[in-house]
Design a protein around this motif. Sequence first.
Motif, PDB file in Angstrom:
ATOM      1  N   LEU A   1      -5.799  -5.599   2.960  1.00  0.00           N
ATOM      2  CA  LEU A   1      -4.589  -5.243   2.224  1.00  0.00           C
ATOM      3  C   LEU A   1      -3.452  -4.922   3.182  1.00  0.00           C
ATOM      4  N   HIS A   2      -2.442  -5.790   3.206  1.00  0.00           N
ATOM      5  CA  HIS A   2      -1.232  -5.569   4.003  1.00  0.00           C
ATOM      6  C   HIS A   2      -0.136  -5.124   3.037  1.00  0.00           C
ATOM      7  N   VAL A   3       0.329  -3.889   3.168  1.00  0.00           N
ATOM      8  CA  VAL A   3       1.253  -3.340   2.173  1.00  0.00           C
ATOM      9  C   VAL A   3       2.692  -3.348   2.680  1.00  0.00           C
ATOM     10  N   THR A   4       3.587  -3.523   1.751  1.00  0.00           N
ATOM     11  CA  THR A   4       5.014  -3.530   2.052  1.00  0.00           C
ATOM     12  C   THR A   4       5.624  -2.152   1.803  1.00  0.00           C
ATOM     13  N   ALA A   5       6.845  -1.975   2.264  1.00  0.00           N
ATOM     14  CA  ALA A   5       7.671  -0.805   1.946  1.00  0.00           C
ATOM     15  C   ALA A   5       7.014   0.518   2.299  1.00  0.00           C
ATOM     16  N   ALA A   6       6.186   0.544   3.322  1.00  0.00           N
ATOM     17  CA  ALA A   6       5.648   1.819   3.787  1.00  0.00           C
ATOM     18  C   ALA A   6       6.753   2.676   4.378  1.00  0.00           C
ATOM     19  N   GLU A   7       7.668   2.035   5.098  1.00  0.00           N
ATOM     20  CA  GLU A   7       8.775   2.768   5.719  1.00  0.00           C
ATOM     21  C   GLU A   7       9.771   3.285   4.687  1.00  0.00           C
ATOM     22  N   LYS A   8       9.642   2.820   3.443  1.00  0.00           N
ATOM     23  CA  LYS A   8      10.529   3.277   2.370  1.00  0.00           C
ATOM     24  C   LYS A   8       9.884   4.364   1.520  1.00  0.00           C
ATOM     25  N   GLY A   9       8.681   4.782   1.886  1.00  0.00           N
ATOM     26  CA  GLY A   9       8.011   5.827   1.117  1.00  0.00           C
ATOM     27  C   GLY A   9       6.628   5.445   0.620  1.00  0.00           C
ATOM     28  N   LEU A  10       5.904   4.612   1.380  1.00  0.00           N
ATOM     29  CA  LEU A  10       4.540   4.190   1.031  1.00  0.00           C
ATOM     30  C   LEU A  10       4.507   3.494  -0.327  1.00  0.00           C
ATOM     31  N   LEU A  11       5.523   2.680  -0.587  1.00  0.00           N
ATOM     32  CA  LEU A  11       5.700   2.136  -1.931  1.00  0.00           C
ATOM     33  C   LEU A  11       4.737   0.998  -2.252  1.00  0.00           C
ATOM     34  N   GLY A  12       4.424   0.148  -1.261  1.00  0.00           N
ATOM     35  CA  GLY A  12       3.500  -0.958  -1.531  1.00  0.00           C
ATOM     36  C   GLY A  12       2.109  -0.466  -1.867  1.00  0.00           C
ATOM     37  N   SER A  13       1.623   0.509  -1.122  1.00  0.00           N
ATOM     38  CA  SER A  13       0.297   1.059  -1.431  1.00  0.00           C
ATOM     39  C   SER A  13       0.326   1.866  -2.725  1.00  0.00           C
ATOM     40  N   LYS A  14       1.441   2.525  -2.990  1.00  0.00           N
ATOM     41  CA  LYS A  14       1.560   3.268  -4.243  1.00  0.00           C
ATOM     42  C   LYS A  14       1.519   2.319  -5.435  1.00  0.00           C
ATOM     43  N   HIS A  15       2.163   1.160  -5.291  1.00  0.00           N
ATOM     44  CA  HIS A  15       2.116   0.181  -6.371  1.00  0.00           C
ATOM     45  C   HIS A  15       0.683  -0.287  -6.593  1.00  0.00           C
ATOM     46  N   TYR A  16      -0.034  -0.512  -5.488  1.00  0.00           N
ATOM     47  CA  TYR A  16      -1.417  -0.972  -5.633  1.00  0.00           C
ATOM     48  C   TYR A  16      -2.263   0.082  -6.342  1.00  0.00           C
ATOM     49  N   THR A  17      -2.162   1.336  -5.951  1.00  0.00           N
ATOM     50  CA  THR A  17      -3.046   2.358  -6.532  1.00  0.00           C
ATOM     51  C   THR A  17      -2.569   2.850  -7.896  1.00  0.00           C
ATOM     52  N   ASP A  18      -1.255   2.972  -8.074  1.00  0.00           N
ATOM     53  CA  ASP A  18      -0.734   3.621  -9.285  1.00  0.00           C
ATOM     54  C   ASP A  18      -0.387   2.647 -10.405  1.00  0.00           C
ATOM     55  N   ASN A  19       0.040   1.448 -10.026  1.00  0.00           N
ATOM     56  CA  ASN A  19       0.534   0.513 -11.033  1.00  0.00           C
ATOM     57  C   ASN A  19      -0.359  -0.699 -11.261  1.00  0.00           C
ATOM     58  N   ASP A  20      -0.879  -1.267 -10.176  1.00  0.00           N
ATOM     59  CA  ASP A  20      -1.541  -2.563 -10.314  1.00  0.00           C
ATOM     60  C   ASP A  20      -2.710  -2.714  -9.341  1.00  0.00           C
ATOM     61  N   PRO A  21      -3.733  -1.879  -9.437  1.00  0.00           N
ATOM     62  CA  PRO A  21      -4.898  -2.081  -8.569  1.00  0.00           C
ATOM     63  C   PRO A  21      -5.584  -3.396  -8.910  1.00  0.00           C
ATOM     64  N   ILE A  22      -5.716  -4.249  -7.923  1.00  0.00           N
ATOM     65  CA  ILE A  22      -6.357  -5.548  -8.158  1.00  0.00           C
ATOM     66  C   ILE A  22      -7.806  -5.349  -8.561  1.00  0.00           C
ATOM     67  N   PHE A  23      -8.436  -4.339  -7.955  1.00  0.00           N
ATOM     68  CA  PHE A  23      -9.799  -3.955  -8.320  1.00  0.00           C
ATOM     69  C   PHE A  23      -9.766  -2.504  -8.793  1.00  0.00           C
ATOM     70  N   PRO A  24     -10.565  -2.162  -9.790  1.00  0.00           N
ATOM     71  CA  PRO A  24     -10.520  -0.792 -10.321  1.00  0.00           C
ATOM     72  C   PRO A  24     -10.727   0.243  -9.220  1.00  0.00           C
ATOM     73  N   LEU A  25      -9.932   1.295  -9.266  1.00  0.00           N
ATOM     74  CA  LEU A  25     -10.060   2.332  -8.252  1.00  0.00           C
ATOM     75  C   LEU A  25     -11.445   2.969  -8.277  1.00  0.00           C
ATOM     76  N   LYS A  26     -12.064   3.025  -9.431  1.00  0.00           N
ATOM     77  CA  LYS A  26     -13.404   3.609  -9.514  1.00  0.00           C
ATOM     78  C   LYS A  26     -14.425   2.789  -8.740  1.00  0.00           C
ATOM     79  N   ASN A  27     -14.114   1.519  -8.489  1.00  0.00           N
ATOM     80  CA  ASN A  27     -15.012   0.656  -7.719  1.00  0.00           C
ATOM     81  C   ASN A  27     -14.658   0.619  -6.240  1.00  0.00           C
ATOM     82  N   THR A  28     -13.592   1.297  -5.856  1.00  0.00           N
ATOM     83  CA  THR A  28     -13.138   1.283  -4.467  1.00  0.00           C
ATOM     84  C   THR A  28     -13.883   2.346  -3.680  1.00  0.00           C
ATOM     85  N   VAL A  29     -14.613   1.912  -2.673  1.00  0.00           N
ATOM     86  CA  VAL A  29     -15.505   2.786  -1.916  1.00  0.00           C
ATOM     87  C   VAL A  29     -14.749   3.616  -0.897  1.00  0.00           C
TER      88      VAL A  29
END
Length: 520
Positions: A358-386
């Motif tokens: 996972l290469h995330v964008t907009a980290a320098e703008k406030g960790l926004l790419g990873s926030k989108h992945y976890t909060d808005n659109d996880p490709i895989f369910p967070l409950k399955n993320t080890v």
Amino acid sequence: MKTCFNILASGLLLFGCGSARQKTANKAPVDPTVYGNTITSQELKEMLYIYASDEFEGRDTGEPGQKKAVNYLKEQYVSMNIPSPLSGDDYFQEVPLEKQKAPDANMTVNGTAMEHYTDFLILGNAPTQQLDINDLVYAGYGIDSDTYSDYKDLNVKGKFVIIKAGEPKDADGNYVTSGTTEETKWSAGRASISSKRDAAKNNGAKAALFVNQKMIEQYGPYYQRIAASGAVGRISLKSNEPEMLFMMASEKLANAIHPEIMSSETPKKVATKINGAIKSQTEAVYSENVVAFLKGTEKPDEIVVISAHLDHEGIKDGKIYNGADDDGSGTVAILEIAEAFKAAADNGNGPKRSILFLHVTAAEKGLLGSKHYTDNDPIFPLKNTVVDLNIDMIGRTDTKHEGDRNYVYLIGSDKLSTELHTISEEANSKYTNITLDYTYNDENDPNRFYYRSDHYNFAKNNIPVIFYFNGTHDDYHQPSDTADKIQYDLLENRTRLVFYTAWEIANRDARIIADKAETE
């Protein structure tokens, strides 16, 4: 990247040129160093000199250089024949962002005109809308804590709320929320803004006016100058949910609503008439995370995430901020780790659990790419993320370690999972022998690095994390952070550490347990 190589393993010469061999029963344990040794300083250097070159223009979010960066990453995964978890050849997870500008706005309160930037100031995003309010709820100081709450027995769901600065004290001069004289998040500067905004939102308020005369005198002229210049503000993540309108207000505005607001602490419903209009000036920003995926052989639904941010500072005052260490080093490290796992898979030794690169964008703008992945659109369910193994700056040394280069800072390994910390320590002891420095793992670390990189968006969801970091240096967030200053032998060994740790997690029989995670 290598596309074809020979590997000597288990006494057999295996040719890893894309042809996979099937696992056989009773197969001897796989030696991961066979694949870890494919991670080399030379390949890391070759890629980083490209990725952190002037051609990529500092990889600023949404800018042409960032587009070159994501296409480069996609090309690397395609060349390695590592698929995307998305459809077809789509390796891009779209991340909806907005570049904020001060909105145009006007307001009258019970027939009295209020002046924008002097009497009211809109904080954060605000969509275009009409204001037509006949009543609101006064919620005192707007505090909602375990020891004191203005929202107790007060229904503000769907309501327009007005709150004021500060918090009450007891007869001894102690803040009632803490019982001490030390300022709390409810009364301390910027923290009070976010704390009271979140309390109003969590209680269901549709909009909130925060009366703070001192702050509006401080912030109002600044925002007015920015608006007059036509400059854009910070980039933010567009929410899947409607934004709560949050405004700072003057005491003049508060008194126009109800003259007792500034003197009363009793929450109540207030009849008023507020009219006005807000016209949004935000601009859409188009950016994307890059994702690639190796499916697990035995536990494919359990996901090991390896992350790094792909963006940097772009161009400022004509100077390119190349971001070789921050975070070109983490970016190319993931590519080498991906290649090592793919080599294992091609030889019939694919990981038991799935790996998401996972290469995330907009980290320098406030960790926004990873926030989108976890909060808005996880490709895989967070409950399955080890786990999330996050790499952010691993190519340099800081001043503390100038005489002892063989180190890396580890942050977060023990915060949510005892097993993860043990696996990390054992992998290092067995394979890489790096000095693991936990200085920044301290809860009292004033730098608060645990909260400042993309792993945190996983950690806040109770997913165990490790953040790999070499510390800051004089070139941090400067145009002088260039590829020629990277210490590639260190980058190689630190990258191998992440690979071996991921290997152990992905291939152990039982999923690691987040035994320290908070439970609701």
